[in-house]
Each structure stands twice: as structure tokens, then as C-alpha cells.
Design an enzyme around this catalytic site. Structure first.
Site, PDB file in Angstrom:
ATOM      1  CG  ASP A 119      -5.088 -13.249 -23.768  1.00 19.62           C
ATOM      2  OD1 ASP A 119      -5.728 -12.323 -22.920  1.00 19.62           O
ATOM      3  OD2 ASP A 119      -4.002 -13.802 -23.296  1.00 19.62           O
ATOM      4  CB  CYS A 125      -1.043   0.046   1.296  1.00 17.78           C
ATOM      5  SG  CYS A 125      -2.269  -1.166   1.001  1.00 17.78           S
ATOM      6  CB  CYS A 154      -4.111  -1.573 -15.700  1.00 17.59           C
ATOM      7  SG  CYS A 154      -3.029  -2.522 -16.611  1.00 17.59           S
TER       8      CYS A 154
HETATM    9  C1  LIG Z   1      -5.088  -6.539 -18.271  1.00 19.42           C
HETATM   10  S1  LIG Z   1      -5.218  -8.327 -18.866  1.00 19.42           S
HETATM   11  C2  LIG Z   1      -7.003  -8.263 -19.363  1.00 19.42           C
HETATM   12  C3  LIG Z   1      -7.635  -9.759 -19.459  1.00 19.42           C
HETATM   13  C4  LIG Z   1      -9.101  -9.701 -19.450  1.00 19.42           C
HETATM   14  N1  LIG Z   1      -9.582  -8.769 -20.377  1.00 19.42           N
HETATM   15  C5  LIG Z   1      -9.521  -9.420 -18.135  1.00 19.42           C
HETATM   16  O1  LIG Z   1     -10.180  -8.533 -17.716  1.00 19.42           O
HETATM   17  O2  LIG Z   1      -9.346 -10.431 -17.102  1.00 19.42           O
HETATM   18  C6  LIG Z   1      -4.399  -8.246 -20.305  1.00 19.42           C
HETATM   19  C7  LIG Z   1      -4.366  -9.630 -21.173  1.00 19.42           C
HETATM   20  O3  LIG Z   1      -3.456  -9.533 -22.248  1.00 19.42           O
HETATM   21  C8  LIG Z   1      -2.766 -10.783 -22.572  1.00 19.42           C
HETATM   22  N2  LIG Z   1      -1.775 -10.424 -23.289  1.00 19.42           N
HETATM   23  C9  LIG Z   1      -0.406  -9.926 -22.986  1.00 19.42           C
HETATM   24  N3  LIG Z   1       0.153 -10.046 -24.046  1.00 19.42           N
HETATM   25  C10 LIG Z   1      -0.373 -10.182 -24.983  1.00 19.42           C
HETATM   26  C11 LIG Z   1      -0.175 -10.227 -26.372  1.00 19.42           C
HETATM   27  N4  LIG Z   1       1.097  -9.893 -26.816  1.00 19.42           N
HETATM   28  N5  LIG Z   1      -1.063 -10.511 -27.233  1.00 19.42           N
HETATM   29  C12 LIG Z   1      -2.284 -11.080 -26.980  1.00 19.42           C
HETATM   30  N6  LIG Z   1      -2.686 -10.951 -25.540  1.00 19.42           N
HETATM   31  C13 LIG Z   1      -1.700 -10.588 -24.504  1.00 19.42           C
HETATM   32  C14 LIG Z   1      -2.750 -11.277 -21.286  1.00 19.42           C
HETATM   33  O4  LIG Z   1      -2.552 -12.739 -21.473  1.00 19.42           O
HETATM   34  C15 LIG Z   1      -3.739 -10.868 -20.497  1.00 19.42           C
HETATM   35  O5  LIG Z   1      -4.663 -12.039 -20.414  1.00 19.42           O
END
Ligand SMILES: C[S@@+](CC[C@H](N)C(=O)[O-])C[C@H]1O[C@@H](n2cnc3c(N)ncnc32)[C@H](O)[C@@H]1O
Length: 415
Positions: free
Chosen positions: A300, A75, A373
């Protein structure tokens, strides 16, 4: 060298900022208007100071509720009253967009702490004198701050710390002190799901010892680097009408409320679209809810997450979901593929989705929803969409990581 400084404001990382002869100095755990006594920090942070004492406190200062606050790196902010804290957090988004020259309505901050964090990564290592430490990393260092209780956790993580201590005990005794163990714990409908990383290859008797601990602590599942040690029950979470069995180590929003708020905002802002692409879909918290009304194609790079989503997509009553593994940094969806969709949602990791944003900018998709994020990489990607002719209608900041400087957002672009 001990100094007295006056803090001007709280910066985007949550530290108090003192502007001294044009140079910024950062002092964690301080607030704007405060006069504080500080000391230099040893090592490589010439612009950081350590707080020694608050001499003149801000009227907005409140008593932190956790005894580890100020030492534990989990935190950054427990010492600030709720309203100014919330205004500061929304302002991170407002200022980041303004710095990027993007004019847009920013909605009030949506609180999404809910019952607290359902997923944490603890670290374990033997400290000096062979004393085991399990807890979170210290602020700005790799030290482990031992903890047995954390007040910001979802009650569903009850027992997580005890289990982590019990798992770390046999493992860390075999490991070099320089390399901490990472213990990721997720609360699921069937109990705790734990993935342990960093121990390297283990002899059979140690794996047996770990599965005994998993039994004793009634874990749903224990994996090491994603490999199964023991599963008592499948680690499932509910997403909309669907039940998803989590793959070890896949992404999951940090709070239940965060996932629900983000998904509700995505659903609301996507409107009446019938063919939707869900990019960076993870295990499908958006796709599985959007499929209550629309057909969804989800991508993904995490093959485990895609397999979990494909299985959950068989839930009766949902419209078809096509889920495919794809690296969207290297192979973003291109305009001829994007022609199939009347809305796209993209939710990339912290580094953003530059390559995909460029392709979206060249597409004719009428509605694009961005979930992010990281306000800075969002602003960069938003600029690409705006330069491609999209209008940024609204940005909604979402506070999933209360007590930190992290802020999520959902944004709607149209053309
Ligand atoms: C912020 S998370 C969001 C996942 C989902 N929308 C959720 O809310 O749980 C980002 C996602 O991007 C995927 N990711 C990271 N690099 C990537 C890439 N080069 N191509 C496709 N997906 C990717 C990760 O596996 C992860 O699931």
C-alpha cells in the site's frame, strides 16, 4: 421556472431521470413512474431540477426515516422500498458491465450495512450570523447541514456528534467562513478516534482547549492532520485474530459488516492459494485473515497503514505477512514479481488500478480477486484482464453504503 415532469427511472447516481426530447433531466428524491413538480436549480447544473412536490407517487415510495433526508447530502435514498432499491443497486453493476461489453454472472446483492457506519467525516463552520454548524455537507453544495443525530450510524459512534460540536466550537471561531473544518470520527474498541483537518496552525492555548475537550468526551485519541493532540487509549480494531492500532486518517471500510463480508468473499474466492499478494492492502483486513492459512505479501502507498499491518502481523498463529510501502500506480508489481504468487487480491481506491491491471494481464497468476468501490473503473480494469486472457467468473455486489448510490463488489478472475 416550475415544470411538471414524469420520471422514467432511477439513474446510477440515485437521482430520478426524466428523458425529455432526448435530453436527460435529473431530479433527486424521485422514483420511476412518478409525476413531479420541479424547479430549475440556480448555478451550474442545467440538467438538474429541484423537487417541489410529488403529484403522482410510485407505489414503491416509502416514508424516509430521517428528518434531515432531502437536505443532508449523506443519504440519497430513503424514500424507496427495500426490494426495488436492492434490485436497482445490483443493476448498477449489471448495467455497467454490460455497457463495457463484459458478460458475467452477477450474484445477488449482499447487504453489509450491519450495525451502521463506524466512520464518518463531519464538517464544521460558522454560518451567517456567526452560528456554528456541524454536520454533513448538503446535497450538491458545500453548505453544512447541522445535525445532532444520524440514524444510520453504528451505535459505537455514540457521542461522535457531541464531540464534533465541542471540538468545532473553539476551532471554527478562528477560521475563515469559506473553509470548513473536516472532522473524521472512527469507532474503535477503545472509544472514538478523531482526526481534525483544515484548521491550519494553532496557538498552544487552542491545542490545550482541544485536549480538554478530548478528555471530557473520553475520546480514545484526538489528532490534528495526523499529529497527536491526546491519546487516552490506543484506537484499535479487531481484524480476524489480530488487533490493529489505527494510524490517523488511514483507510478503513465504512461498516464492520462491510469489512467482514468483503474479507469473507475474498477468502472464499481465493480458494486454496498458499502465496498471496494483497495489493492496496490498507491496514490489512484481508491480509490478516488470509494469513490464517496462507503466506501474504501486502503493499500500500500509505506508510502508516503498512506499519500498523506489520505490527498486527506479529499476532501468534498467523502465517508470515510481509508488508511494504509501495506506490502501485507508479510502480505496479511486474510479471517477474507476480510469478511468486498463486493468487493476487487488489482493492484500489475509486480511480481503479489501471497500471496494475495491465501488469496482471501480462502475468500468469492463476487466480486474481478484484475488490472495487467503483463499478465503472472496475469494468475498465476487468476489460484489461479479460483482454490479457483472464476469465471473469463471478461478480458479487456488496451494499456497504446503504441509502446511497455507492456499491462495492468482489470479482474472481482465473486463467
Ligand atoms: C479502498 S482502500 C482498500 C484498503 C484495504 N484493502 C481495506 O479493505 O481496508 C484503497 C487503498 O489503496 C491505497 N492506495 C491509494 N493510492 C495508492 C497507490 N498509488 N499505490 C498503492 N496504494 C494506494 C490507500 O492507501 C488505501 O489503503
Amino acid at each position: 421556472m416550475v415544470e411538471r415532469v414524469r420520471i422514467d427511472h432511477v439513474g446510477h447516481r440515485g437521482d430520478g431521470v426524466c428523458v425529455d426530447a432526448g435530453e436527460a433531466i435529473y431530479v433527486p428524491y424521485t422514483l420511476g413512474g412518478e409525476t413531479v413538480e420541479v424547479d430549475h436549480v440556480a448555478g451550474h447544473h442545467p440538467d438538474r431540477r429541484k423537487l417541489l412536490a410529488v403529484e403522482v407517487a410510485s407505489p414503491e415510495r416509502v416514508e424516509p426515516f430521517c428528518p434531515h433526508f432531502g437536505v443532508c447530502g449523506g443519504c440519497a435514498i430513503q424514500h424507496w422500498a427495500a426490494e426495488p432499491y436492492r434490485a436497482w443497486k445490483r443493476n448498477i453493476v449489471v448495467e455497467t458491465l454490460a455497457q463495457a461489453g463484459i458478460a458475467c454472472e452477477v450474484a445477488p446483492l449482499v447487504d453489509a450495512h450491519g450495525a451502521g457506519r463506524r466512520r464518518i467525516t463531519l464538517h464544521g463552520r460558522f454560518g451567517t450570523h456567526d452560528i456554528l454548524k456541524v454536520g454533513f455537507a448538503a446535497a450538491s453544495s458545500h453548505d453544512v447541514i447541522p445535525i445532532h443525530r444520524c440514524p444510520i450510524l453504528d451505535p459505537a459512534l455514540e457521542g461522535a456528534l457531541d464531540a464534533a460540536w465541542a471540538l468545532a466550537e473553539p476551532l471554527t471561531s478562528k477560521m475563515p467562513v469559506t473553509k470548513p473544518l473536516d472532522i473524521q470520527v472512527t469507532a474503535t474498541a477503545n472509544g472514538l478516534d478523531i482526526d481534525v483537518r483544515g484548521s491550519g496552525p494553532l496557538p498552544t492555548q487552542l491545542i490545550t482547549a482541544l485536549s480538554r475537550v478530548a478528555e471530557q468526551h473520553r475520546l480514545a485519541r484526538l489528532t490534528r492532520h495526523g499529529e497527536l493532540v491526546l491519546q487516552r487509549l490506543p484506537p484499535t480494531v479487531t481484524m480476524g485474530r489480530a488487533e490493529v492500532t489505527l494510524p490517523p486518517g488511514s483507510f478503513l471500510q465504512a461498516t464492520v459488516a462491510g469489512e467482514e463480508e468483503l474479507a469473507a468473499l475474498v477468502t472464499e474466492h481465493i480458494g486454496k492459494a498458499r502465496e498471496i499478494a494483497d495489493l492496496f492492502c490498507g491496514v490489512g483486513p484481508f491480509a490478516l485473515r488470509l494469513a490464517e492459512k496462507a503466506r501474504v505479501t501486502a503493499y500500500d502507498s500509505d506508510a502508516g497503514a503498512i506499519a500498523a499491518l506489520a505490527k498486527a502481523a506479529r499476532t501468534p498463529g498467523l502465517k508470515p505477512i510481509k508488508a511494504e510501502p509501495r506506490d502501485l500506480f507508479r510502480r505496479p508489481l511486474v510479471p517477474p514479481e507476480l510469478r511468486d504468487f498463486d493468487a493476487v487480491v487488489f482493492d484500489p481506491p475509486r480511480q481503479g488500478a489501471q497500471a496494475q491491471a495491465l501488469k496482471l494481464a501480462a502475468s500468469k497468476v492463476p487466480v486474481v480477486i478484484a475488490v472495487s468501490c467503483n463499478a465503472a473503473t472496475f469494468a475498465r480494469d476487468a476489460r484489461l484482464l479479460i483482454d490479457g486472457g483472464y476469465r471473469l467468473e463471478i461478480v458479487v455486489p456488496v451494499d456497504q453504503f446503504r441509502h446511497t448510490a455507492h456499491v462495492e463488489l468482489v470479482a474472481r478472475f482465473t486463467r
